[in-house]
Design a protein around this motif. Structure first.
Motif: not given
Length: 317
Positions: A76-79, A96-101, A107-111, A119-127
Motif C-alpha cells: 500500500g505504501l508503494n502504491d 520502494a519500502a520493503l516488508p523486511m520480515t 524481493v517480490d516487492e522490490l522487483t 522506482f529507482v531503488g529501495a530504502m531500508i531502515h536499519g536492522q
C-alpha cells in the motif's frame, strides 16, 4: 542549476492509522508534512529551488511488523508512492519500502516496484527485529537490488531495545528520543551497520551492490583512516581493503548537513562522484539546504555533480 534531493520522506496518515502506529514525539510533529505529497510539498520545493524529490516512506515504524500485516501494508505504501509520482512525473521519483520480515516477499516487492512502477531503488531502515543487512537471511534482497541495478538507501532507525535501554535510559523522554536518533545514536548505528556489511563480506559476494547513506556519510568519512588502520588487519581474505570497498560501493548524501567541515571531509574521504544532495524533508530545511549548496566551497563542475549529476547517473533519473 538543476537540483535533485534524494532523502525526502513521506508517510500517509491513513495507512499509519490502519496499522495502529503512533509516530511518537519527534515524527509526530511532522505528521501533516509527511502526509503531503501535493501542493504544500511542491511549494516548499519551488521556494527552495528543488526540481525533483526522490520520495521514500518513513517506514521504520512498520518495518518490524509480522509478514501478514507487513506485506500488504508495504504494498500500500508503494502504491501510494507510485500515485504521487504518476501525478507529478517531472517532480517526484521514489524508493520502494520493503516488508523486511518476509525476505521472499521483499524481493517480490522490490522487483515489482522497479520493473513495473519505475522506482529507482529501495530504502531500508536499519536492522529489523535485530537482524542486520549482513545476515544471510536477507542476502536475497541485496542480491535482487544488485541484479536490478538499483541502490539500497540504508537509513538510520532506532537501535535494538537492549541498546536503547543501556545507552539512553534515565534521561528526559524528549532528550532520550533525540539523543538516540537524530542527535547522535542514529548516525553511530548506521555507520556501524555499513561496517558490519563490509566486514561480513557482503560486498565481496555482491561487488555490484550499491548502498547509499545520508547525513554526510553517518560519520564514516571522519573515521575512515582509523577504520582502515584498525579494522582492516582483522578482516582477512577480501580482495579489497575496508576503505577501498567503501569507496567503491558506498554513496553519501548531504541530508541534514549544511556546513563546510563535514562536506570537505566527505569530499576528501570519498570523492565528489559519490556525494549527492539531500534535504531530509520534512526534518531538514529545504531553503537552507539549497542555499548552502549554492555557496559551498566547491567548483562549478563539482557543484553540478552534487546537485544533480551523480543522482542522475546512479538512479538513472
Amino acid at each position: 542549476m538543476k537540483v535533485i534531493a534524494i532523502e525526502e520522506h513521506m508517510l500517509p496518515r491513513d495507512i499509519l492509522a490502519s496499522a495502529g502506529i503512533d509516530l511518537g514525539l519527534r515524527a509526530g510533529k511532522r505528521a501533516a508534512q509527511l502526509d503531503d505529497v501535493g501542493e504544500g510539498r511542491l511549494r516548499i520545493m519551488d521556494e527552495a529551488g528543488i526540481d525533483v524529490q526522490v520520495l521514500s516512506a518513513l517506514s521504520y515504524f512498520v518495518q518490524d511488523l509480522e509478514p501478514e500485516q507487513s506485506v500488504p501494508l508495504h504494498r500500500g505504501l508503494n502504491d501510494r508512492l507510485a500515485s504521487a509520482v504518476a501525478e507529478h512525473p517531472y517532480r517526484f521519483r521514489a524508493f520502494a519500502a520493503l516488508p523486511m520480515t518476509d525476505t521472499a516477499k521483499a524481493v517480490d516487492e522490490l522487483t515489482r516496484c522497479v520493473d513495473e512502477l519505475g522506482f529507482v531503488g529501495a530504502m531500508i531502515h536499519g536492522q529489523t527485529n535485530g537482524v542486520f543487512l549482513d545476515d544471510r537471511s536477507v542476502r536475497p534482497i541485496l542480491a535482487a537490488a544488485a541484479r536490478l541495478d538499483v541502490p539500497i538507501y540504508l537509513h538510520p532507525a532506532p537501535a535494538p531495545l537492549v541498546v536503547q535501554e543501556a545507552y539512553f535510559s534515565g534521561l528526559a523522554p524528549e532528550v532520550a528520543a533525540c539523543l538516540s536518533t537524530s542527535g547522535w545514536g542514529w548516525h553511530a548505528e548506521c555507520g556501524m551497520h555499513v561496517l558490519r556489511m563490509v566486514a561480513a563480506g557482503v560486498f565481496e559476494e555482491l561487488p555490484d551492490l550499491k548502498v547509499i547513506v545520508g547525513h554526510m556519510g553517518e560519520g564514516l568519512p571522519f573515521h575512515l583512516d582509523r577504520i582502515e588502520s584498525m579494522l582492516n588487519p582483522v578482516v582477512t581474505g577480501h580482495t579489497l581493503s575496508i576503505a577501498e570497498t567503501l569507496r567503491r560501493n558506498l554513496y553519501l548524501t548531504t541530508s541534514g548537513y549544511n556546513t563546510d567541515a563535514p562536506l570537505l571531509c566527505a569530499l576528501s574521504a570519498f570523492g565528489v562522484d559519490h556525494i549527492m544532495f539531500s534535504v531530509d524533508h520534512p526534518f531538514g530545511d529545504s531553503a537552507r539546504a539549497t542555499s548552502y549548496l549554492r555557496s559551498a566551497p566547491v567548483d562549478a563542475g563539482d557543484r553540478e555533480k552534487i546537485a544533480h549529476g551523480n543522482a542522475e547517473s546512479l538512479l538513472r533519473i
